[in-house]
Design a protein around this motif. Structure first.
Motif, PDB file in Angstrom:
ATOM      1  N   LEU A  62       0.811  -1.225   0.000  1.00  0.00           N
ATOM      2  CA  LEU A  62       0.000   0.000   0.000  1.00  0.00           C
ATOM      3  C   LEU A  62       0.845   1.275   0.000  1.00  0.00           C
ATOM      4  CD1 LEU A  62      -2.673  -1.158   2.596  1.00  0.00           C
ATOM      5  CD2 LEU A  62      -2.991  -0.911   0.127  1.00  0.00           C
ATOM      6  N   PHE A  63       2.025   1.213   0.596  1.00  0.00           N
ATOM      7  CA  PHE A  63       2.894   2.387   0.715  1.00  0.00           C
ATOM      8  C   PHE A  63       4.315   2.020   0.307  1.00  0.00           C
ATOM      9  CE2 PHE A  63      -0.666   3.274   3.514  1.00  0.00           C
ATOM     10  CZ  PHE A  63      -1.019   4.536   3.073  1.00  0.00           C
ATOM     11  N   GLN A  64       4.496   1.765  -0.973  1.00  0.00           N
ATOM     12  CA  GLN A  64       5.784   1.326  -1.487  1.00  0.00           C
ATOM     13  C   GLN A  64       6.853   2.405  -1.422  1.00  0.00           C
ATOM     14  OE1 GLN A  64       5.253  -0.515  -5.317  1.00  0.00           O
ATOM     15  NE2 GLN A  64       3.707  -1.909  -4.540  1.00  0.00           N
ATOM     16  N   ARG A  65       6.456   3.672  -1.326  1.00  0.00           N
ATOM     17  CA  ARG A  65       7.448   4.752  -1.257  1.00  0.00           C
ATOM     18  C   ARG A  65       8.130   4.807   0.102  1.00  0.00           C
ATOM     19  NH1 ARG A  65       6.046  10.306  -3.695  1.00  0.00           N
ATOM     20  NH2 ARG A  65       8.288  10.401  -3.445  1.00  0.00           N
ATOM     21  N   GLY A  66       7.523   4.184   1.103  1.00  0.00           N
ATOM     22  CA  GLY A  66       8.205   4.107   2.384  1.00  0.00           C
ATOM     23  C   GLY A  66       7.338   4.378   3.595  1.00  0.00           C
ATOM     24  N   PHE A  67       7.795   3.863   4.710  1.00  0.00           N
ATOM     25  CA  PHE A  67       7.189   4.018   6.030  1.00  0.00           C
ATOM     26  C   PHE A  67       8.213   3.484   7.012  1.00  0.00           C
ATOM     27  CE2 PHE A  67       6.131  -0.176   4.529  1.00  0.00           C
ATOM     28  CZ  PHE A  67       6.342  -0.986   5.630  1.00  0.00           C
ATOM     29  N   ASN A  68       7.948   3.640   8.287  1.00  0.00           N
ATOM     30  CA  ASN A  68       8.802   2.955   9.248  1.00  0.00           C
ATOM     31  C   ASN A  68       7.960   2.383  10.364  1.00  0.00           C
ATOM     32  OD1 ASN A  68       8.416   4.897  11.244  1.00  0.00           O
ATOM     33  ND2 ASN A  68      10.522   5.560  11.311  1.00  0.00           N
ATOM     34  N   VAL A  69       8.522   1.400  11.048  1.00  0.00           N
ATOM     35  CA  VAL A  69       7.865   0.773  12.185  1.00  0.00           C
ATOM     36  C   VAL A  69       8.787   0.931  13.380  1.00  0.00           C
ATOM     37  CG1 VAL A  69       6.919  -1.348  13.158  1.00  0.00           C
ATOM     38  CG2 VAL A  69       6.716  -0.921  10.705  1.00  0.00           C
ATOM     39  N   GLU A  70       8.241   1.509  14.440  1.00  0.00           N
ATOM     40  CA  GLU A  70       8.997   1.626  15.690  1.00  0.00           C
ATOM     41  C   GLU A  70       8.699   0.379  16.526  1.00  0.00           C
ATOM     42  OE1 GLU A  70       8.570   5.395  17.791  1.00  0.00           O
ATOM     43  OE2 GLU A  70       7.805   6.272  15.928  1.00  0.00           O
ATOM     44  N   TYR A  71       9.753  -0.314  16.919  1.00  0.00           N
ATOM     45  CA  TYR A  71       9.618  -1.497  17.761  1.00  0.00           C
ATOM     46  C   TYR A  71       9.968  -1.113  19.197  1.00  0.00           C
ATOM     47  CZ  TYR A  71       9.347  -4.291  13.521  1.00  0.00           C
ATOM     48  OH  TYR A  71       8.955  -4.818  12.315  1.00  0.00           O
ATOM     49  N   ASP A  72       9.657  -1.990  20.122  1.00  0.00           N
ATOM     50  CA  ASP A  72      10.015  -1.819  21.532  1.00  0.00           C
ATOM     51  C   ASP A  72       9.418  -0.544  22.126  1.00  0.00           C
ATOM     52  OD1 ASP A  72      11.169  -2.771  23.866  1.00  0.00           O
ATOM     53  OD2 ASP A  72      12.997  -1.605  23.571  1.00  0.00           O
ATOM     54  N   VAL A  73       8.136  -0.314  21.836  1.00  0.00           N
ATOM     55  CA  VAL A  73       7.405   0.825  22.396  1.00  0.00           C
ATOM     56  C   VAL A  73       6.545   0.286  23.531  1.00  0.00           C
ATOM     57  CG1 VAL A  73       5.726   2.637  21.911  1.00  0.00           C
ATOM     58  CG2 VAL A  73       7.374   1.960  20.151  1.00  0.00           C
ATOM     59  N   LYS A  74       6.630   0.919  24.680  1.00  0.00           N
ATOM     60  CA  LYS A  74       5.858   0.484  25.848  1.00  0.00           C
ATOM     61  C   LYS A  74       4.621   1.357  25.992  1.00  0.00           C
ATOM     62  CE  LYS A  74       9.166  -2.356  26.876  1.00  0.00           C
ATOM     63  NZ  LYS A  74       9.059  -3.715  26.429  1.00  0.00           N
ATOM     64  N   VAL A  95       4.522   9.083   6.039  1.00  0.00           N
ATOM     65  CA  VAL A  95       4.467  10.476   5.605  1.00  0.00           C
ATOM     66  C   VAL A  95       4.042  10.471   4.145  1.00  0.00           C
ATOM     67  CG1 VAL A  95       5.759  12.607   5.243  1.00  0.00           C
ATOM     68  CG2 VAL A  95       6.274  11.166   7.221  1.00  0.00           C
ATOM     69  N   VAL A  96       2.898  11.094   3.867  1.00  0.00           N
ATOM     70  CA  VAL A  96       2.326  11.015   2.521  1.00  0.00           C
ATOM     71  C   VAL A  96       1.353  12.174   2.313  1.00  0.00           C
ATOM     72  CG1 VAL A  96       0.424   9.516   3.242  1.00  0.00           C
ATOM     73  CG2 VAL A  96       1.276   9.352   0.928  1.00  0.00           C
ATOM     74  N   LYS A  97       1.138  12.540   1.066  1.00  0.00           N
ATOM     75  CA  LYS A  97       0.110  13.524   0.752  1.00  0.00           C
ATOM     76  C   LYS A  97      -1.252  12.902   1.021  1.00  0.00           C
ATOM     77  CE  LYS A  97       2.442  16.461  -2.582  1.00  0.00           C
ATOM     78  NZ  LYS A  97       2.639  17.572  -1.703  1.00  0.00           N
ATOM     79  N   ASP A  98      -2.118  13.653   1.685  1.00  0.00           N
ATOM     80  CA  ASP A  98      -3.437  13.153   2.032  1.00  0.00           C
ATOM     81  C   ASP A  98      -4.327  13.062   0.792  1.00  0.00           C
ATOM     82  OD1 ASP A  98      -5.241  12.190   3.879  1.00  0.00           O
ATOM     83  OD2 ASP A  98      -6.046  14.162   4.356  1.00  0.00           O
TER      84      ASP A  98
END
Length: 140
Positions: A62-74, A95-98
């Protein structure tokens, strides 16, 4: 929180800029979507491997241009009985244009997350905020 968001945006920009060849990345008029993915508790909790597979199979297409996943969040929340529940979380940042298409894609991510992991007590909350500053990177 603001400092963490600025660091996230800089890291996302740097990663995208490094991947692009001779591209300009303009971020004005973009939105930051943050999906807070609760992992649930116990043996059925969503593992890092589960989340990585979910990102590969659901978010990447769905978002091939990029994203990130934050792990180890409490995180923690209060259940209807008033008990405080603590659990690990994952935060997906996009981060993307709406657009209506983007909103539908975000909705698909949420629906699929609950479909796959909801039985383990996992939950999902979404926020979106405008990215008001424009930052440009040029590859030399």
């Amino acid at each position: 929180m603001k400092k963490r968001m600025i660091l996230f945006v800089i890291a996302l920009i740097a990663a995208t800029a490094c991947a692009a060849s001779a591209a300009v990345l303009e971020l004005h008029d973009n939105m930051i979507y943050r999906l807070y993915c609760g992992s649930g508790n116990g043996p059925a909790a969503v593992s890092e491997e589960d989340m990585a597979k979910f990102a590969d199979e659901v978010i990447t297409p769905l978002f091939q241009r990029g994203f990130n996943v934050e792990y180890d969040v409490k995180g923690q929340w209060k259940n209807p009985d008033g008990k405080i529940i603590k659990e690990d979380n994952y935060i997906v940042n996009i981060v993307v244009k709406d657009s209506p298409e983007v909103n539908n894609s975000i909705k698909k991510i949420g629906e699929e997350y609950i479909k796959r992991f909801g039985k383990s007590g996992a939950s999902l909350f979404m926020t979106q905020m405008p990215l008001t500053d424009s930052i440009q990177f040029y590859k030399k």
